[in-house]
Design a protein around this motif. Structure first.
Motif, PDB file in Angstrom:
ATOM      1  N   GLN A  49      41.632  91.025  46.796  1.00  0.00           N
ATOM      2  CA  GLN A  49      41.912  91.880  47.941  1.00  0.00           C
ATOM      3  C   GLN A  49      41.816  93.364  47.600  1.00  0.00           C
ATOM      4  OE1 GLN A  49      45.962  91.780  49.642  1.00  0.00           O
ATOM      5  NE2 GLN A  49      45.021  91.094  51.559  1.00  0.00           N
ATOM      6  N   GLU A  50      42.073  93.700  46.323  1.00  0.00           N
ATOM      7  CA  GLU A  50      42.111  95.102  45.905  1.00  0.00           C
ATOM      8  C   GLU A  50      40.759  95.644  45.466  1.00  0.00           C
ATOM      9  OE1 GLU A  50      44.752  96.935  46.373  1.00  0.00           O
ATOM     10  OE2 GLU A  50      45.803  95.167  47.143  1.00  0.00           O
ATOM     11  N   VAL A  51      39.763  94.779  45.291  1.00  0.00           N
ATOM     12  CA  VAL A  51      38.449  95.255  44.851  1.00  0.00           C
ATOM     13  C   VAL A  51      37.645  95.693  46.069  1.00  0.00           C
ATOM     14  CG1 VAL A  51      38.512  93.657  42.915  1.00  0.00           C
ATOM     15  CG2 VAL A  51      37.295  93.004  44.996  1.00  0.00           C
ATOM     16  N   PRO A  52      36.575  96.509  45.870  1.00  0.00           N
ATOM     17  CA  PRO A  52      35.729  96.902  47.009  1.00  0.00           C
ATOM     18  C   PRO A  52      35.171  95.678  47.735  1.00  0.00           C
ATOM     19  CG  PRO A  52      35.249  98.254  45.087  1.00  0.00           C
ATOM     20  CD  PRO A  52      36.178  97.169  44.621  1.00  0.00           C
ATOM     21  N   PHE A  53      35.186  95.735  49.049  1.00  0.00           N
ATOM     22  CA  PHE A  53      34.739  94.622  49.895  1.00  0.00           C
ATOM     23  C   PHE A  53      35.554  93.352  49.646  1.00  0.00           C
ATOM     24  CE2 PHE A  53      31.007  97.305  48.959  1.00  0.00           C
ATOM     25  CZ  PHE A  53      30.735  97.775  50.236  1.00  0.00           C
ATOM     26  N   GLY A  54      36.800  93.530  49.229  1.00  0.00           N
ATOM     27  CA  GLY A  54      37.647  92.387  48.900  1.00  0.00           C
ATOM     28  C   GLY A  54      37.898  91.462  50.080  1.00  0.00           C
ATOM     29  N   THR A  55      38.172  92.038  51.263  1.00  0.00           N
ATOM     30  CA  THR A  55      38.473  91.193  52.425  1.00  0.00           C
ATOM     31  C   THR A  55      37.272  90.342  52.849  1.00  0.00           C
ATOM     32  OG1 THR A  55      40.181  92.713  53.231  1.00  0.00           O
ATOM     33  CG2 THR A  55      39.223  91.184  54.830  1.00  0.00           C
ATOM     34  N   TRP A  59      37.061  86.164  52.932  1.00  0.00           N
ATOM     35  CA  TRP A  59      36.618  85.339  54.047  1.00  0.00           C
ATOM     36  C   TRP A  59      35.519  84.367  53.617  1.00  0.00           C
ATOM     37  CZ3 TRP A  59      39.105  84.169  58.145  1.00  0.00           C
ATOM     38  CH2 TRP A  59      39.983  85.069  58.744  1.00  0.00           C
ATOM     39  N   VAL A  60      34.582  84.849  52.802  1.00  0.00           N
ATOM     40  CA  VAL A  60      33.525  83.970  52.297  1.00  0.00           C
ATOM     41  C   VAL A  60      34.122  82.857  51.442  1.00  0.00           C
ATOM     42  CG1 VAL A  60      31.503  83.827  50.790  1.00  0.00           C
ATOM     43  CG2 VAL A  60      31.730  85.740  52.389  1.00  0.00           C
ATOM     44  N   MET A  61      35.117  83.203  50.608  1.00  0.00           N
ATOM     45  CA  MET A  61      35.751  82.203  49.759  1.00  0.00           C
ATOM     46  C   MET A  61      36.549  81.201  50.582  1.00  0.00           C
ATOM     47  SD  MET A  61      36.970  84.225  46.334  1.00  0.00           S
ATOM     48  CE  MET A  61      37.664  82.701  45.680  1.00  0.00           C
ATOM     49  N   THR A  62      37.191  81.675  51.656  1.00  0.00           N
ATOM     50  CA  THR A  62      37.919  80.754  52.525  1.00  0.00           C
ATOM     51  C   THR A  62      36.973  79.727  53.131  1.00  0.00           C
ATOM     52  OG1 THR A  62      39.566  82.443  53.098  1.00  0.00           O
ATOM     53  CG2 THR A  62      39.360  80.564  54.590  1.00  0.00           C
ATOM     54  N   ILE A  63      35.840  80.208  53.647  1.00  0.00           N
ATOM     55  CA  ILE A  63      34.845  79.306  54.220  1.00  0.00           C
ATOM     56  C   ILE A  63      34.308  78.354  53.147  1.00  0.00           C
ATOM     57  CG2 ILE A  63      32.557  79.192  55.279  1.00  0.00           C
ATOM     58  CD1 ILE A  63      33.223  81.912  56.602  1.00  0.00           C
ATOM     59  N   PHE A 111      43.045  82.219  53.033  1.00  0.00           N
ATOM     60  CA  PHE A 111      43.012  82.633  54.435  1.00  0.00           C
ATOM     61  C   PHE A 111      44.134  83.626  54.737  1.00  0.00           C
ATOM     62  CE2 PHE A 111      44.833  81.959  58.693  1.00  0.00           C
ATOM     63  CZ  PHE A 111      43.768  82.359  59.480  1.00  0.00           C
ATOM     64  N   GLN A 112      45.337  83.365  54.183  1.00  0.00           N
ATOM     65  CA  GLN A 112      46.462  84.271  54.410  1.00  0.00           C
ATOM     66  C   GLN A 112      46.167  85.667  53.870  1.00  0.00           C
ATOM     67  OE1 GLN A 112      49.586  81.712  52.631  1.00  0.00           O
ATOM     68  NE2 GLN A 112      50.639  81.899  54.591  1.00  0.00           N
ATOM     69  N   PHE A 113      45.526  85.737  52.715  1.00  0.00           N
ATOM     70  CA  PHE A 113      45.183  87.048  52.145  1.00  0.00           C
ATOM     71  C   PHE A 113      44.038  87.694  52.917  1.00  0.00           C
ATOM     72  CE2 PHE A 113      47.750  85.656  48.645  1.00  0.00           C
ATOM     73  CZ  PHE A 113      48.248  86.833  48.106  1.00  0.00           C
ATOM     74  N   ALA A 114      43.084  86.899  53.381  1.00  0.00           N
ATOM     75  CA  ALA A 114      41.958  87.443  54.137  1.00  0.00           C
ATOM     76  C   ALA A 114      42.427  88.083  55.443  1.00  0.00           C
ATOM     77  CB  ALA A 114      40.938  86.349  54.427  1.00  0.00           C
ATOM     78  N   THR A 115      43.460  87.512  56.038  1.00  0.00           N
ATOM     79  CA  THR A 115      43.985  88.045  57.298  1.00  0.00           C
ATOM     80  C   THR A 115      45.067  89.085  57.086  1.00  0.00           C
ATOM     81  OG1 THR A 115      45.597  86.220  57.424  1.00  0.00           O
ATOM     82  CG2 THR A 115      43.486  85.913  58.550  1.00  0.00           C
ATOM     83  N   GLY A 116      45.434  89.342  55.812  1.00  0.00           N
ATOM     84  CA  GLY A 116      46.452  90.341  55.514  1.00  0.00           C
ATOM     85  C   GLY A 116      47.865  89.862  55.746  1.00  0.00           C
ATOM     86  N   GLU A 117      48.057  88.545  55.898  1.00  0.00           N
ATOM     87  CA  GLU A 117      49.392  88.002  56.166  1.00  0.00           C
ATOM     88  C   GLU A 117      50.257  87.910  54.915  1.00  0.00           C
ATOM     89  OE1 GLU A 117      49.101  84.253  58.081  1.00  0.00           O
ATOM     90  OE2 GLU A 117      47.905  84.990  59.758  1.00  0.00           O
TER      91      GLU A 117
END
Length: 267
Positions: A49-55, A59-63, A111-117
């Motif tokens: 999440q902290e690296v560039p383009f982390g979010t 999302w790609v990893m969640t999929i 998914f929780q990290f991708a959505t910022g939850e």
């Protein structure tokens, strides 16, 4: 036009790649922090999440992880890999189901990290959250025990696969020779983690206490006081991550035939 087989091929390879990144970082973080990372498995996704383009990466990893879960469920339910219905085949399919559950936990956390939850400071509780929801059902404790037994069977199958290196039967001959020893070490490490998760589920369901159920990251952290064992498991998980990346590239993916779920393997 991209046909179903090609789409399926890309989904499976994306799933293996997502699995590889997760295990690679999980082992690296465990090894570099010597078990002091509070977030366990969630620390991987917090790190991304902290690296560039982390979010977008999350999302790609969640999929990808969800694609891997679907692949493993298809292997367990429809015998996508032709494991058969003899005792050995059934055990392998149970192991596939356990793997699907383990990676569902990872996909949920990702998914929780991708959505910022969620962030790692909140702890690695995805497994406990899901277990708590299931235990609220009338027969929830039975479901958790069955899944726990699946993990224990999966642990046995991972160890057996590590010993026989049977996983190479589905890897192209074009793969580097180093894939075999790396895969063996990775499967042995994964067997230890599956054993810990499975035992925690059986014990937690028997006592109907979701806090006893551990996820992937927590299972690894539970070994931090074992010294050499913890180090070897962390290194093994790094190797399993590397092997998963090899698999994403060189795996022989089943190709769908006219009948649908029964595949024909490509040469």
């Amino acid at each position: 036009m991209v046909d179903k087989s090609e789409k399926f091929n890309w989904l499976v390879r994306t799933g293996f790649a997502a699995r590889g990144i997760t295990y690679l970082l999980l082992g690296y973080i465990a090894l570099s922090t010597r078990g002091d990372a509070k977030g366990g498995g969630s620390a991987v996704y917090d790190y991304i999440q902290e690296v560039p383009f982390g979010t977008p990466i999350l999302w790609v990893m969640t999929i990808g992880l969800l694609a891997y879960v679907a692949f493993r469920l298809m292997c367990a339910i429809s015998d996508l890999q032709h494991r058969g219905t003899d005792p050995t085949g059934i055990m392998k399919r149970i192991g596939d189901a356990a793997s699907a559950v383990a990676h569902m936990f990872l996909a949920y956390a990702c998914f929780q990290f991708a959505t910022g939850e969620k962030r790692s400071s909140e702890g690695d509780s995805s497994g406990q959250e899901m277990a708590g929801s299931i235990l609220q059902m009338e027969i929830g404790w039975i479901v958790i025990i069955v899944v726990g037994i699946g993990f224990l069977v999966g642990a046995f199958m991972q160890a057996k696969t590590g010993f026989t290196a049977h996983f190479m039967h589905r890897i192209s001959s074009r793969a580097p020779n180093i894939a075999k020893p790396i895969g063996r070490a990775g499967h042995f490490a994964r067997a230890v983690v599956f054993l810990l998760i499975g035992w925690s589920m059986v014990r937690g369901a028997w006592a109907e206490k979701e806090e006893r159920v551990v996820g992937l990251g927590e299972a690894i952290l539970s070994l931090r006081d074992t010294g050499l064992i913890f180090t070897l498991v962390a290194i093994g998980l790094i190797m399993f991550g590397i092997f998963s990346l090899f698999t994403a590239r060189y795996r022989i993916i089943p190709d769908f035939g006219p009948e649908g779920l029964k595949p024909h393997f490509r040469a």
